[in-house]
Design a protein around this motif. Structure first.
Motif, PDB file in Angstrom:
ATOM      1  N   UNK A  38       0.827  -1.201   0.000  1.00  9.22           N
ATOM      2  CA  UNK A  38       0.000   0.000   0.000  1.00  9.22           C
ATOM      3  C   UNK A  38       0.863   1.253   0.000  1.00  9.22           C
ATOM      4  N   UNK A  39       0.604   2.129  -0.916  1.00  6.91           N
ATOM      5  CA  UNK A  39       1.241   3.445  -0.977  1.00  6.91           C
ATOM      6  C   UNK A  39       0.153   4.427  -1.403  1.00  6.91           C
ATOM      7  N   UNK A  40      -0.344   5.221  -0.481  1.00  6.34           N
ATOM      8  CA  UNK A  40      -1.467   6.115  -0.762  1.00  6.34           C
ATOM      9  C   UNK A  40      -1.162   7.113  -1.881  1.00  6.34           C
ATOM     10  N   UNK A  41       0.099   7.378  -2.148  1.00  8.36           N
ATOM     11  CA  UNK A  41       0.459   8.304  -3.221  1.00  8.36           C
ATOM     12  C   UNK A  41       0.296   7.671  -4.602  1.00  8.36           C
ATOM     13  N   UNK A  42       0.116   6.359  -4.676  1.00  8.82           N
ATOM     14  CA  UNK A  42      -0.026   5.670  -5.956  1.00  8.82           C
ATOM     15  C   UNK A  42      -1.268   6.128  -6.709  1.00  8.82           C
ATOM     16  N   UNK A  43      -2.200   6.758  -6.032  1.00 10.81           N
ATOM     17  CA  UNK A  43      -3.420   7.236  -6.682  1.00 10.81           C
ATOM     18  C   UNK A  43      -3.171   8.467  -7.556  1.00 10.81           C
ATOM     19  N   UNK A  44      -2.038   9.133  -7.353  1.00 13.24           N
ATOM     20  CA  UNK A  44      -1.737  10.363  -8.071  1.00 13.24           C
ATOM     21  C   UNK A  44      -1.294  10.089  -9.506  1.00 13.24           C
ATOM     22  N   UNK A  45      -1.686  10.962 -10.397  1.00 14.22           N
ATOM     23  CA  UNK A  45      -1.393  10.801 -11.823  1.00 14.22           C
ATOM     24  C   UNK A  45       0.097  10.682 -12.100  1.00 14.22           C
ATOM     25  N   UNK A  46       0.910  11.501 -11.455  1.00 12.06           N
ATOM     26  CA  UNK A  46       2.343  11.552 -11.747  1.00 12.06           C
ATOM     27  C   UNK A  46       3.190  10.691 -10.817  1.00 12.06           C
ATOM     28  N   UNK A  47       2.571   9.756 -10.128  1.00 11.77           N
ATOM     29  CA  UNK A  47       3.301   8.840  -9.242  1.00 11.77           C
ATOM     30  C   UNK A  47       4.300   8.020 -10.063  1.00 11.77           C
ATOM     31  N   UNK A  48       5.504   7.844  -9.545  1.00 12.01           N
ATOM     32  CA  UNK A  48       6.534   7.087 -10.249  1.00 12.01           C
ATOM     33  C   UNK A  48       6.347   5.591  -9.978  1.00 12.01           C
ATOM     34  N   UNK A  49       5.860   4.873 -10.987  1.00 12.80           N
ATOM     35  CA  UNK A  49       5.636   3.436 -10.855  1.00 12.80           C
ATOM     36  C   UNK A  49       6.662   2.622 -11.648  1.00 12.80           C
TER      37      UNK A  49
END
Length: 132
Positions: A38-49
């Protein structure tokens, strides 16, 4: 073309995008990113995946884990592991879609799934067989 990022929290299988005005369907089963955890920032468009795993749907991360009677799913869940997994997909939208109704249809997202598009929260499905 405008870049769109769709993020699904939890289990996802087959996904179809459907532009209602043209009746055009686009299969979205390929080229997803996945991360178990779980990483709550993963919901952001510009998240580095970039470090996330590449995969195609259908996919069920729980069956990749160790089967154990100690897992919280118990016998009813096949003794598979439980937890949180994130799925992300980036795609381009054709300019002619601007101002048109577009739907994203998920054929097999299991329980407690949440969906975000470009960081905007679209909702939660608390049960795998919920119908809108």
């Amino acid at each position: 073309m405008k870049k769109i990022t769709i993020v699904i929290l939890l289990l996802a299988y087959s996904v179809v995008s459907f532009a209602q005005s043209s009746g055009r369907k686009q299969l979205f089963d390929y080229n997803w990113k996945f991360n178990l955890g779980d990483d709550s920032l993963a919901r952001l468009r510009d998240f580095n995946d970039n470090a996330w795993r590449n995969l195609d749907l259908p996919h069920d991360w729980s069956i990749e884990g160790s089967v154990s009677p100690k897992n919280p799913t118990g016998g009813a869940g096949g003794y598979f592991p439980a937890g949180i997994g994130w799925y992300r997909k980036t795609f381009k939208v054709a300019p002619e879609w601007k101002g048109k109704n577009v739907s994203v249809y998920f054929e097999g997202v299991y329980m407690n799934s949440e969906v975000f598009i470009n960081g905007k929260y679209l909702g939660i499905r608390p049960y795998g067989y919920s119908v809108i």
